[in-house]
Write a protein that holds these residues in place. Structure first.
Motif, PDB file in Angstrom:
ATOM      1  N   LEU A 122      30.119 -34.977 -10.668  1.00  0.00           N
ATOM      2  CA  LEU A 122      30.182 -35.595  -9.349  1.00  0.00           C
ATOM      3  C   LEU A 122      28.908 -35.285  -8.582  1.00  0.00           C
ATOM      4  O   LEU A 122      28.467 -34.138  -8.574  1.00  0.00           O
ATOM      5  CB  LEU A 122      31.382 -34.983  -8.619  1.00  0.00           C
ATOM      6  CG  LEU A 122      31.793 -35.522  -7.284  1.00  0.00           C
ATOM      7  CD1 LEU A 122      32.737 -36.694  -7.480  1.00  0.00           C
ATOM      8  CD2 LEU A 122      32.503 -34.432  -6.499  1.00  0.00           C
ATOM      9  N   LYS A 123      28.329 -36.312  -7.971  1.00  0.00           N
ATOM     10  CA  LYS A 123      27.181 -36.066  -7.097  1.00  0.00           C
ATOM     11  C   LYS A 123      27.670 -36.070  -5.658  1.00  0.00           C
ATOM     12  O   LYS A 123      28.324 -37.022  -5.231  1.00  0.00           O
ATOM     13  CB  LYS A 123      26.126 -37.157  -7.277  1.00  0.00           C
ATOM     14  CG  LYS A 123      25.370 -37.037  -8.578  1.00  0.00           C
ATOM     15  CD  LYS A 123      24.163 -37.931  -8.596  1.00  0.00           C
ATOM     16  CE  LYS A 123      23.439 -37.770  -9.913  1.00  0.00           C
ATOM     17  NZ  LYS A 123      22.147 -38.447  -9.942  1.00  0.00           N
ATOM     18  N   MET A 124      27.369 -35.021  -4.932  1.00  0.00           N
ATOM     19  CA  MET A 124      27.800 -34.923  -3.538  1.00  0.00           C
ATOM     20  C   MET A 124      26.658 -35.298  -2.606  1.00  0.00           C
ATOM     21  O   MET A 124      25.502 -34.996  -2.891  1.00  0.00           O
ATOM     22  CB  MET A 124      28.279 -33.499  -3.241  1.00  0.00           C
ATOM     23  CG  MET A 124      29.530 -33.139  -4.007  1.00  0.00           C
ATOM     24  SD  MET A 124      29.903 -31.386  -3.929  1.00  0.00           S
ATOM     25  CE  MET A 124      30.359 -31.216  -2.227  1.00  0.00           C
ATOM     26  N   GLU A 163      15.226 -47.009  -4.443  1.00  0.00           N
ATOM     27  CA  GLU A 163      15.886 -48.302  -4.615  1.00  0.00           C
ATOM     28  C   GLU A 163      16.806 -48.261  -5.841  1.00  0.00           C
ATOM     29  O   GLU A 163      17.948 -48.740  -5.796  1.00  0.00           O
ATOM     30  CB  GLU A 163      14.818 -49.399  -4.759  1.00  0.00           C
ATOM     31  CG  GLU A 163      15.374 -50.813  -4.848  1.00  0.00           C
ATOM     32  CD  GLU A 163      16.174 -51.233  -3.617  1.00  0.00           C
ATOM     33  OE1 GLU A 163      16.077 -50.580  -2.561  1.00  0.00           O
ATOM     34  OE2 GLU A 163      16.933 -52.223  -3.748  1.00  0.00           O
ATOM     35  N   HIS A 164      16.309 -47.671  -6.926  1.00  0.00           N
ATOM     36  CA  HIS A 164      17.091 -47.564  -8.171  1.00  0.00           C
ATOM     37  C   HIS A 164      18.406 -46.829  -7.913  1.00  0.00           C
ATOM     38  O   HIS A 164      19.469 -47.222  -8.407  1.00  0.00           O
ATOM     39  CB  HIS A 164      16.251 -46.816  -9.218  1.00  0.00           C
ATOM     40  CG  HIS A 164      16.951 -46.534 -10.509  1.00  0.00           C
ATOM     41  ND1 HIS A 164      17.181 -47.513 -11.463  1.00  0.00           N
ATOM     42  CD2 HIS A 164      17.479 -45.391 -11.012  1.00  0.00           C
ATOM     43  CE1 HIS A 164      17.818 -46.976 -12.489  1.00  0.00           C
ATOM     44  NE2 HIS A 164      18.004 -45.690 -12.238  1.00  0.00           N
ATOM     45  N   GLU A 165      18.332 -45.769  -7.136  1.00  0.00           N
ATOM     46  CA  GLU A 165      19.542 -44.985  -6.868  1.00  0.00           C
ATOM     47  C   GLU A 165      20.467 -45.693  -5.875  1.00  0.00           C
ATOM     48  O   GLU A 165      21.688 -45.642  -6.019  1.00  0.00           O
ATOM     49  CB  GLU A 165      19.159 -43.593  -6.352  1.00  0.00           C
ATOM     50  CG  GLU A 165      18.408 -42.730  -7.368  1.00  0.00           C
ATOM     51  CD  GLU A 165      19.215 -42.438  -8.630  1.00  0.00           C
ATOM     52  OE1 GLU A 165      20.460 -42.390  -8.564  1.00  0.00           O
ATOM     53  OE2 GLU A 165      18.596 -42.279  -9.698  1.00  0.00           O
ATOM     54  N   VAL A 176      23.029 -39.543  -0.295  1.00  0.00           N
ATOM     55  CA  VAL A 176      21.903 -40.068  -1.074  1.00  0.00           C
ATOM     56  C   VAL A 176      21.755 -39.227  -2.335  1.00  0.00           C
ATOM     57  O   VAL A 176      22.121 -38.052  -2.356  1.00  0.00           O
ATOM     58  CB  VAL A 176      20.564 -40.058  -0.286  1.00  0.00           C
ATOM     59  CG1 VAL A 176      20.615 -40.982   0.904  1.00  0.00           C
ATOM     60  CG2 VAL A 176      20.194 -38.645   0.131  1.00  0.00           C
ATOM     61  N   THR A 177      21.230 -39.838  -3.393  1.00  0.00           N
ATOM     62  CA  THR A 177      21.063 -39.098  -4.653  1.00  0.00           C
ATOM     63  C   THR A 177      19.595 -39.075  -5.079  1.00  0.00           C
ATOM     64  O   THR A 177      19.290 -39.130  -6.255  1.00  0.00           O
ATOM     65  CB  THR A 177      21.924 -39.712  -5.774  1.00  0.00           C
ATOM     66  OG1 THR A 177      21.521 -41.072  -5.958  1.00  0.00           O
ATOM     67  CG2 THR A 177      23.396 -39.649  -5.457  1.00  0.00           C
ATOM     68  N   TYR A 178      18.722 -38.997  -4.095  1.00  0.00           N
ATOM     69  CA  TYR A 178      17.298 -38.867  -4.394  1.00  0.00           C
ATOM     70  C   TYR A 178      16.697 -37.861  -3.415  1.00  0.00           C
ATOM     71  O   TYR A 178      17.259 -37.567  -2.366  1.00  0.00           O
ATOM     72  CB  TYR A 178      16.583 -40.220  -4.291  1.00  0.00           C
ATOM     73  CG  TYR A 178      16.863 -40.977  -3.022  1.00  0.00           C
ATOM     74  CD1 TYR A 178      16.214 -40.648  -1.831  1.00  0.00           C
ATOM     75  CD2 TYR A 178      17.805 -41.999  -2.986  1.00  0.00           C
ATOM     76  CE1 TYR A 178      16.489 -41.313  -0.646  1.00  0.00           C
ATOM     77  CE2 TYR A 178      18.087 -42.673  -1.810  1.00  0.00           C
ATOM     78  CZ  TYR A 178      17.415 -42.326  -0.645  1.00  0.00           C
ATOM     79  OH  TYR A 178      17.700 -42.984   0.524  1.00  0.00           O
TER      80      TYR A 178
HETATM   81  O1  LIG Z   1      22.655 -42.712 -15.109  1.00  0.00           O
HETATM   82  P1  LIG Z   1      21.371 -43.480 -15.209  1.00  0.00           P
HETATM   83  O2  LIG Z   1      21.526 -44.889 -14.814  1.00  0.00           O
HETATM   84  O3  LIG Z   1      20.652 -43.219 -16.494  1.00  0.00           O
HETATM   85  O4  LIG Z   1      20.428 -42.890 -14.057  1.00  0.00           O
HETATM   86  C1  LIG Z   1      19.948 -41.572 -14.057  1.00  0.00           C
HETATM   87  C2  LIG Z   1      20.946 -40.676 -13.313  1.00  0.00           C
HETATM   88  O5  LIG Z   1      21.211 -41.211 -12.043  1.00  0.00           O
HETATM   89  C3  LIG Z   1      20.390 -39.289 -13.141  1.00  0.00           C
HETATM   90  O6  LIG Z   1      21.291 -38.540 -12.380  1.00  0.00           O
HETATM   91  C4  LIG Z   1      19.055 -39.351 -12.431  1.00  0.00           C
HETATM   92  O7  LIG Z   1      18.505 -38.056 -12.289  1.00  0.00           O
HETATM   93  P2  LIG Z   1      18.467 -37.281 -10.905  1.00  0.00           P
HETATM   94  O8  LIG Z   1      19.859 -37.069 -10.456  1.00  0.00           O
HETATM   95  O9  LIG Z   1      17.757 -36.004 -11.214  1.00  0.00           O
HETATM   96  O10 LIG Z   1      17.708 -38.132  -9.923  1.00  0.00           O
HETATM   97  C5  LIG Z   1      18.086 -40.207 -13.211  1.00  0.00           C
HETATM   98  O11 LIG Z   1      16.907 -40.264 -12.506  1.00  0.00           O
HETATM   99  P3  LIG Z   1      15.435 -40.133 -13.177  1.00  0.00           P
HETATM  100  O12 LIG Z   1      15.340 -41.234 -14.170  1.00  0.00           O
HETATM  101  O13 LIG Z   1      14.522 -40.279 -12.009  1.00  0.00           O
HETATM  102  O14 LIG Z   1      15.357 -38.788 -13.780  1.00  0.00           O
HETATM  103  C6  LIG Z   1      18.602 -41.617 -13.379  1.00  0.00           C
HETATM  104  O15 LIG Z   1      17.707 -42.382 -14.171  1.00  0.00           O
END
Ligand SMILES: O=P(O)(O)O[C@@H]1[C@H](O)[C@H](O)[C@@H](OP(=O)(O)O)[C@H](OP(=O)(O)O)[C@H]1O
Ligand SMILES: Nc1ncnc2c1ncn2[C@@H]1O[C@H](COP(=O)(O)OP(=O)(O)OP(=O)(O)O)[C@@H](O)[C@H]1O
Length: 160
Positions: A119-121, A136-138, A124-126
């Protein structure tokens, strides 16, 4: 365990010479060791201990800094001390195939059929210093995160 240990090697097939290191199979999310040729992700030492090969700075170094602070014998910060019981026990660092790894307790090791949630709390996850592309990806991955404040990235439930 110290921060300067011998260099082991591991491959995606699970080879690690005399140490028997394997890619962690019970991994429900996050970076997969060896994926796209990258040496980031989880390795299983097979004895109740896992190694987490650190991501590039600043993410990996920040994570290492947190574990070092929380598990420092001289830690007096009450918030960090309170956090200690919620984290896997941290034993130090090791080097595998040139990559620095956190060494910690395998939380699934004592269970026959572990149920695991990743689980990510947070909203935002960046990181603040993430590139616009990374942000944007996140964001597009799971827009409700902004309101919910958490995101399930993976889980495994064993229905007996
Ligand atoms: O599940 P997916 O779609 O493969 O996406 C990855 C997932 O969200 C990882 O948690 C994330 O690392 P962080 O949580 O450390 O950001 C990673 O970022 P990254 O490619 O920038 O390492 C993403 O590519
Ligand atoms: N101490 C541990 N014991 C057992 N399994 C673990 C442990 N730490 C991590 N894992 C497994 O590895 C997965 C990835 O862990 P983690 O989320 O810390 O890695 P990550 O690559 O930093 O992921 P992300 O970039 O998404 O934050 C978890 O979903 C879990 O399955």
């Amino acid at each position: 365990m110290t921060d300067t240990q011998q260099d082991h090697t591991a491959t995606q097939e699970g080879v690690c010479g005399q140490h028997g290191m394997k890619v962690l199979d019970l991994q429900v999310g996050g970076h997969r060791y060896g994926k796209n040729g990258k040496k980031t992700g989880m390795l299983d030492r097979g004895d109740g201990v896992v190694l987490k090969a650190l991501q590039a700075p600043p993410r990996g170094t920040r994570e290492l800094g947190l574990y070092r602070s929380v598990f420092s014998p001289s830690c007096t910060d009450t918030d960090l001390l309170a956090l200690r019981r919620f984290l896997p026990v941290y034993y130090g660092t090791d080097t595998v195939d040139g990559a620095t790894c956190l060494v910690m307790k395998n939380l699934a090791h004592d269970f026959l059929c572990p149920n695991i949630l990743d689980l990510k709390m947070g909203q935002v996850t960046y990181d603040p210093e993430a590139t616009p592309e990374k942000k944007e990806h996140e964001i597009v991955k799971y827009p409700p995160l902004k309101h919910l404040g958490f995101q399930i990235t993976g889980m495994m439930v064993i229905d007996l």
